[in-house]
Design a protein around this motif. Structure first.
Motif, PDB file in Angstrom:
ATOM      1  N   GLY A 236       0.799  -1.217   0.000  1.00  0.00           N
ATOM      2  CA  GLY A 236       0.000   0.000   0.000  1.00  0.00           C
ATOM      3  C   GLY A 236       0.830   1.265   0.000  1.00  0.00           C
ATOM      4  N   THR A 237       0.153   2.395   0.241  1.00  0.00           N
ATOM      5  CA  THR A 237       0.773   3.710   0.181  1.00  0.00           C
ATOM      6  C   THR A 237      -0.001   4.672   1.066  1.00  0.00           C
ATOM      7  OG1 THR A 237       1.271   5.570  -1.302  1.00  0.00           O
ATOM      8  CG2 THR A 237      -0.629   4.221  -1.859  1.00  0.00           C
TER       9      THR A 237
ATOM     10  N   LEU B 205      -4.615   6.807   1.983  1.00  0.00           N
ATOM     11  CA  LEU B 205      -4.600   5.361   2.227  1.00  0.00           C
ATOM     12  C   LEU B 205      -3.598   5.003   3.322  1.00  0.00           C
ATOM     13  CD1 LEU B 205      -4.844   4.084  -1.452  1.00  0.00           C
ATOM     14  CD2 LEU B 205      -6.680   4.294   0.230  1.00  0.00           C
ATOM     15  N   VAL B 206      -3.509   3.730   3.600  1.00  0.00           N
ATOM     16  CA  VAL B 206      -2.665   3.213   4.684  1.00  0.00           C
ATOM     17  C   VAL B 206      -1.488   2.452   4.079  1.00  0.00           C
ATOM     18  CG1 VAL B 206      -2.567   1.666   6.682  1.00  0.00           C
ATOM     19  CG2 VAL B 206      -4.605   3.066   6.273  1.00  0.00           C
ATOM     20  N   LYS B 207      -0.315   2.663   4.658  1.00  0.00           N
ATOM     21  CA  LYS B 207       0.875   1.926   4.252  1.00  0.00           C
ATOM     22  C   LYS B 207       1.207   0.898   5.321  1.00  0.00           C
ATOM     23  CE  LYS B 207       5.711   2.548   2.862  1.00  0.00           C
ATOM     24  NZ  LYS B 207       6.798   3.539   2.655  1.00  0.00           N
ATOM     25  N   GLU B 208       1.446  -0.330   4.887  1.00  0.00           N
ATOM     26  CA  GLU B 208       1.804  -1.410   5.805  1.00  0.00           C
ATOM     27  C   GLU B 208       3.279  -1.773   5.635  1.00  0.00           C
ATOM     28  OE1 GLU B 208      -0.655  -4.830   5.348  1.00  0.00           O
ATOM     29  OE2 GLU B 208      -2.459  -3.663   4.950  1.00  0.00           O
ATOM     30  N   ASN B 209       4.016  -1.772   6.726  1.00  0.00           N
ATOM     31  CA  ASN B 209       5.364  -2.330   6.759  1.00  0.00           C
ATOM     32  C   ASN B 209       5.297  -3.600   7.585  1.00  0.00           C
ATOM     33  OD1 ASN B 209       6.832  -0.221   5.309  1.00  0.00           O
ATOM     34  ND2 ASN B 209       6.378   1.071   7.079  1.00  0.00           N
ATOM     35  N   TYR B 210       5.663  -4.721   7.000  1.00  0.00           N
ATOM     36  CA  TYR B 210       5.424  -6.001   7.656  1.00  0.00           C
ATOM     37  C   TYR B 210       6.656  -6.884   7.634  1.00  0.00           C
ATOM     38  CZ  TYR B 210       4.898  -7.825   2.902  1.00  0.00           C
ATOM     39  OH  TYR B 210       5.119  -8.181   1.593  1.00  0.00           O
ATOM     40  N   VAL B 211       6.674  -7.822   8.570  1.00  0.00           N
ATOM     41  CA  VAL B 211       7.646  -8.908   8.580  1.00  0.00           C
ATOM     42  C   VAL B 211       6.862 -10.192   8.807  1.00  0.00           C
ATOM     43  CG1 VAL B 211       9.705  -9.893   9.638  1.00  0.00           C
ATOM     44  CG2 VAL B 211       9.444  -7.404   9.534  1.00  0.00           C
ATOM     45  N   ASN B 212       6.958 -11.127   7.864  1.00  0.00           N
ATOM     46  CA  ASN B 212       6.310 -12.428   7.982  1.00  0.00           C
ATOM     47  C   ASN B 212       7.367 -13.487   8.293  1.00  0.00           C
ATOM     48  OD1 ASN B 212       3.889 -11.225   7.215  1.00  0.00           O
ATOM     49  ND2 ASN B 212       4.164 -11.731   5.055  1.00  0.00           N
TER      50      ASN B 212
END
Length: 447
Positions: free
Chosen positions: A416-417, A422-429
């Motif tokens: 995302g952005t 809008l919402v930005k997601e920073n993730y670690v899976n």
């Protein structure tokens, strides 16, 4: 000891099936992404940790580093298996959500992820079955409008609109792969996709204590058959170096869907806790209908140097513009495109005195143009997902013809952005699995 180990693994297999099945039928969520509100939620990879660490490759992957690996992404790969394989995995996630002008928020989740099993039928064929996640829905956010949302300055109270959703879809499959001649593998998976998705939208006026709040609930009970096909062709440059060309596809399918709409009223007590629904204004169960899932094609090429290294690239496209969900209108979807690049290096798989040399080191990248096309005002934003992946294959001491490996993989990415509100997601899976190679169903002769 061998019998005990096999019984213990079988117990874990059954336990994992029960747990993952329970996740799919209960009202829980295993994601925390605001973008999971669109369509059928956030799609899960069919890949297992050993290939997720390599950028999620799968179309042109079968066996590598002298170990038999399960690869449900392409059922043709089963035809290369010569030992019984069991793979049981866990999944964990941490996500940071950011939006322009709003404080960031962090969430996390954990689940038993998959169980997969395969055993050879003949020297050139094998059967596989398992249970994997298919998609996840989990979101919760609130928007507030002044003047009761009417724009009339005489209305001094604000109104809150609350949106949330939860649920999962799972994929149970059984597949068969076989070889034709020395170079060609073909295979097919028959799958059953099932689960429940729940979406809620509520309206509250917190400053007017005499008002009764209202909620609209949409429930979707989903279940139906889906099919995957695949093929792989190997070109030998020498006894140890090969080029594998792969194709796999999930065929378009129509699966059963039952939509139920419930409108209710509720209130809060003096402590701010929600009371049970005071009244159900309506409950409508639509006739059973069909949810249309699109065709997804995957094309890949992998160069392999036996027991040393592997490097590959893959492209896939899903015709998600054809996605049709009974009971959902006003959402637009677009065709997805995914690019995968990755590889693995094993310094010395046969080293006796240097354990670090026997480890599989994996690295990759993923670029995913998802099927989500979000409308904000007069603008439209396609949601992209980009990640760097890495992983390790940690061999354990073999015993009496059994071989064990722990596979770890991680994805560090962004989805995302913050543009257009809008919402930005920073993730670690995180992905972790225990894999076993063994000879089962073998009759031993005594002299």
């Amino acid at each position: 000891m061998i019998k005990f180990t096999k019984l213990f693994i079988t117990f874990l297999l059954a336990l994992t099936v029960f747990q993952v099945s329970a996740q799919s039928t209960a009202s829980t969520s295993t994601t925390s992404s605001p973008y999971s509100q669109f369509g059928i939620g956030t799609l899960d990879q069919m890949a297992l940790p050993q290939t997720i660490g390599m950028g999620g490759l799968g179309a042109a992957i079968n066996n590598f580093s002298g170990y038999y690996n399960l690869n449900p992404v392409n059922p043709a790969s089963y035809g290369s298996l010569r030992l019984t394989v069991i793979d049981i995995g866990l999944y964990g996630n941490t996500t940071n959500l950011s939006q322009s002008g709003q404080p960031s928020q962090s969430n996390g989740s954990f689940r038993l992820n998959h169980v997969a099993f395969a055993f050879p039928i003949s020297k050139k064929s094998a059967l596989s079955f398992g249970l994997q996640p298919y998609s996840s829905m989990g979101y919760n956010y609130t928007t507030t409008k002044k003047n009761l949302g009417s724009g009339n300055v005489a209305d001094t109270n604000a109104v809150n609109y609350l949106y949330s959703g939860q649920g999962d879809l799972s994929k149970a499959y059984i597949g068969y792969g076989f070889g034709i001649g020395k170079h060609l593998l073909l295979g097919v998976n028959a799958s059953y996709i099932f689960g429940n998705l729940h979406q809620y939208s509520s309206t509250e006026i917190p400053s007017l204590f005499s008002t009764v709040d209202s909620r609209v609930e949409d429930d979707y009970a989903i279940g139906g058959a889906s099919y995957d096909i695949g093929g792989q062709y190997t070109i030998d440059f020498s006894d140890s170096k090969h080029l594998i060309l792969g194709y796999s596809a999930t065929l378009s399918s129509n699966i059963g869907s039952q939509h139920t709409n419930i409108v209710s009223q509720y209130s809060y007590d003096d402590s701010g806790n929600e009371n049970p629904a005071s009244d159900t204004l309506s409950e409508t169960k639509d006739p059973k209908s069909k949810l249309h899932l699109p065709y997804i094609g995957r094309y890949g090429a992998t160069f392999v140097s036996d027991n040393k290294f592997l490097i590959g690239a893959e492209y896939s496209q899903g015709n998600w513009s054809q996605l049709s969900i009974p009971g959902i209108t006003g959402q637009e979807y677009q065709n997805s495109k995914t690019y995968n690049l990755g590889g693995q290096f094993t310094p010395n798989a046969n080293a006796l005195s240097n354990y670090w040399a026997t480890i599989d080191y994996r690295l990759g990248v993923i670029y995913n143009q998802t099927y989500m096309d979000v409308q904000t005002g007069n603008s439209s934003t396609n949601i992209t997902d980009k990640a760097i992946t890495f992983g390790l294959g940690l061999p354990l001491r073999p015993g009496n013809g059994s071989y064990y490996k722990i596979n770890f993989a991680a994805e560090i990415g962004t989805r995302g952005t913050e543009a257009n509100g809008l919402v930005k997601e920073n993730y670690v899976n995180f992905h972790l699995s225990f894999s076993l190679n063994d000879k089962w169903f073998t009759k031993y002769k005594l002299d």
